[in-house]
Design a protein around this motif. Structure first.
Motif, short mmCIF file in Angstrom:
data_model
loop_
_atom_site.label_atom_id
_atom_site.label_comp_id
_atom_site.label_asym_id
_atom_site.label_seq_id
_atom_site.Cartn_x
_atom_site.Cartn_y
_atom_site.Cartn_z
N HIS A 161 -0.75 -10.86 -2.66
CA HIS A 161 0.44 -10.32 -3.33
C HIS A 161 1.27 -11.45 -3.93
O HIS A 161 1.49 -12.49 -3.31
CB HIS A 161 1.30 -9.52 -2.35
N ASP A 188 3.86 -10.25 -6.57
CA ASP A 188 5.06 -9.51 -6.97
C ASP A 188 5.57 -8.76 -5.73
O ASP A 188 5.17 -7.64 -5.45
CB ASP A 188 4.70 -8.52 -8.09
N LYS A 209 7.52 -1.27 -13.59
CA LYS A 209 6.63 -1.19 -12.43
C LYS A 209 7.41 -1.58 -11.18
O LYS A 209 8.46 -2.23 -11.25
CB LYS A 209 5.42 -2.11 -12.60
N THR A 239 4.24 -4.92 -5.75
CA THR A 239 3.00 -4.47 -5.10
C THR A 239 3.14 -4.46 -3.58
O THR A 239 2.28 -3.92 -2.88
CB THR A 239 1.82 -5.38 -5.47
N TYR A 263 4.00 7.73 -4.56
CA TYR A 263 3.25 6.50 -4.32
C TYR A 263 2.49 6.56 -3.00
O TYR A 263 2.97 7.14 -2.03
CB TYR A 263 4.18 5.28 -4.33
N ASP A 269 -1.01 1.84 -3.41
CA ASP A 269 -0.15 1.48 -4.53
C ASP A 269 0.85 0.39 -4.15
O ASP A 269 1.11 -0.52 -4.94
CB ASP A 269 0.63 2.72 -5.02
N ILE A 270 1.39 0.50 -2.97
CA ILE A 270 2.40 -0.48 -2.50
C ILE A 270 2.20 -0.72 -1.00
O ILE A 270 2.17 0.22 -0.22
CB ILE A 270 3.84 0.03 -2.74
N PRO A 312 -3.47 -6.25 -3.17
CA PRO A 312 -2.89 -5.48 -4.28
C PRO A 312 -3.95 -4.95 -5.22
O PRO A 312 -4.98 -5.58 -5.45
CB PRO A 312 -1.99 -6.52 -4.97
N THR A 313 -3.65 -3.78 -5.78
CA THR A 313 -4.48 -3.21 -6.84
C THR A 313 -3.69 -3.34 -8.14
O THR A 313 -2.66 -3.99 -8.19
CB THR A 313 -4.80 -1.74 -6.55
N ALA A 315 -1.11 -2.86 -11.00
CA ALA A 315 0.28 -2.40 -10.92
C ALA A 315 0.40 -0.99 -11.47
O ALA A 315 -0.24 -0.62 -12.45
CB ALA A 315 1.19 -3.34 -11.71
#
Length: 359
Positions: free
Chosen positions: A184, A186, A249, A252, A274, A279-280, A345-346, A348
């Motif tokens: 990650h 972000d 966005k 993440t 979400y 997603d997060i 993370p995938t 955004a």
């Protein structure tokens, strides 16, 4: 005449009045008698059950003292998951050493007078003070009136008092390092809107972990919510939606200053459409029992509540400590607990036309 009125006159909390009327342990005998006397004088129709308990019979007794209605600690502190677990371990340790525990709560509105009343009842007893929400000056005042004192869950290095606290910076560092290690970049930060010593240390520890990776939390990725709600929060929803509209966005991953906030954030994210962690990712702090009940189970930082309780009780019950004027400051390390609310993370997820995650 209501219980609230009697509590105000007696300068105690409503919960103390309830304990007096029910005959349950948790307050001193003098406080109980004062409450009952006031109730009789005011014509309150109460029929208290004054029952003998193991706690009242024991000659070896410790006091667990809490200051309520200040910061994050409410009158129902014993129902708040973190404090409930900590109290359980204090009771267990006391029982194993042949001690009973008397619980005493003081409403911040009547702090000075109530602390003096507690001192009148328990001047010769060892006292464990839950210091989570207290300033240096408030703790110093308590120590002056109750010299056999150990303070749990905070620390002021310049006070000559026993303290047992969490290594907050270490725990938050572990959380930040985990999010960075799984990729990650972000990353968002969900802070408590009530600031205490623990949260400030967590903020510093988390920032240190990100700084080592050349990262930081942008102001637009910083949110602030109530720290004692396990339900979704409208304020969290509004802040996340504002972030979506401004940035296009969400982060993440989110680090939350405590598990209450993390669970609340997960519920709010779910309502916004979400998925956690797809997603997060969400990570908390404290490892309360509820962290394994939510779906997905919460990745968090384990606080050694049992060890903290044992250390606090032993400082007051170990004969070797009684003859020593030296005081100690003990910081108990944390442990990272990986569960299912974090993953790599995938891509955004941007904002849809409705302001929520696109379907």
């Amino acid at each position: 005449m209501r219980m609230e009125d009697i509590a105000k006159i007696a300068q105690v909390s409503k919960s103390a009045v309830s304990l007096a009327f029910s005959g349950k342990p948790g307050i001193g005998n003098e406080t109980r008698e004062r409450i009952l006397r006031i109730a009789r004088e005011m014509g309150y129709n109460a029929k208290p059950r004054v029952t003998a308990t193991v706690q009242e019979k024991s000659s070896k007794q410790l006091v667990f003292l809490v200051i309520t209605n200040l910061g994050i600690i409410s009158e129902e502190y014993y129902q708040q998951p973190f404090f409930r677990e900590l109290i359980h371990f204090v009771e267990e340790r006391c029982r194993s050493k042949g001690y009973s525990v008397v619980f005493s709560s003081v409403d911040m509105e009547h702090f000075d007078q109530s602390i003096r009343a507690v001192a009148d009842d328990h001047r010769n007893s060892g006292v464990i003070l839950l210091g989570t929400n207290l300033s240096r000056e408030q703790i110093a005042f308590v120590a002056d009136k109750l010299p056999q004192l150990v303070v749990l869950d905070t620390c002021y290095d310049t006070l000559p008092i026993h303290f047992v606290e969490i290594n907050n910076a270490m725990g938050a560092y572990q959380a930040g390092a985990h999010l960075c290690d799984i990729g990650h970049k972000d990353i968002g930060y969900v802070a408590s809107n009530v600031r205490i010593h623990n949260f400030e240390e967590r903020k510093a520890g988390f920032a240190a972990a990100l700084r080592e990776k050349g990262l930081e939390v942008a102001p637009s990725r910083t949110f602030s919510v109530a720290p004692t709600l396990l339900s979704s929060q409208d304020s969290m929803r509004q802040q996340l939606e504002g972030c979506l509209h401004a940035e296009g966005k969400l982060p993440t991953a989110l680090f939350c200053e405590c598990d209450y906030i993390a669970i609340s954030a997960m519920k709010t994210l779910t309502e916004l459409g979400y998925r956690v962690p797809e997603d997060i990712s969400v990570i908390g702090f404290d490892n309360i029992n509820e962290s394994v009940i939510v779906t997905p189970e919460l990745t968090t930082i384990h606080v050694e509540k049992e060890k903290m309780a044992r250390l606090a009780v032993d400082l007051l019950t170990d004969p070797a400590e009684h003859g020593s004027n030296a005081r100690s400051k003990t910081r108990v390390d944390t442990r990272f607990v990986a569960r299912l609310s974090t993953c790599a993370p995938t891509a955004a997820v941007g904002v849809g036309s409705s302001g929520s995650k696109p379907g």
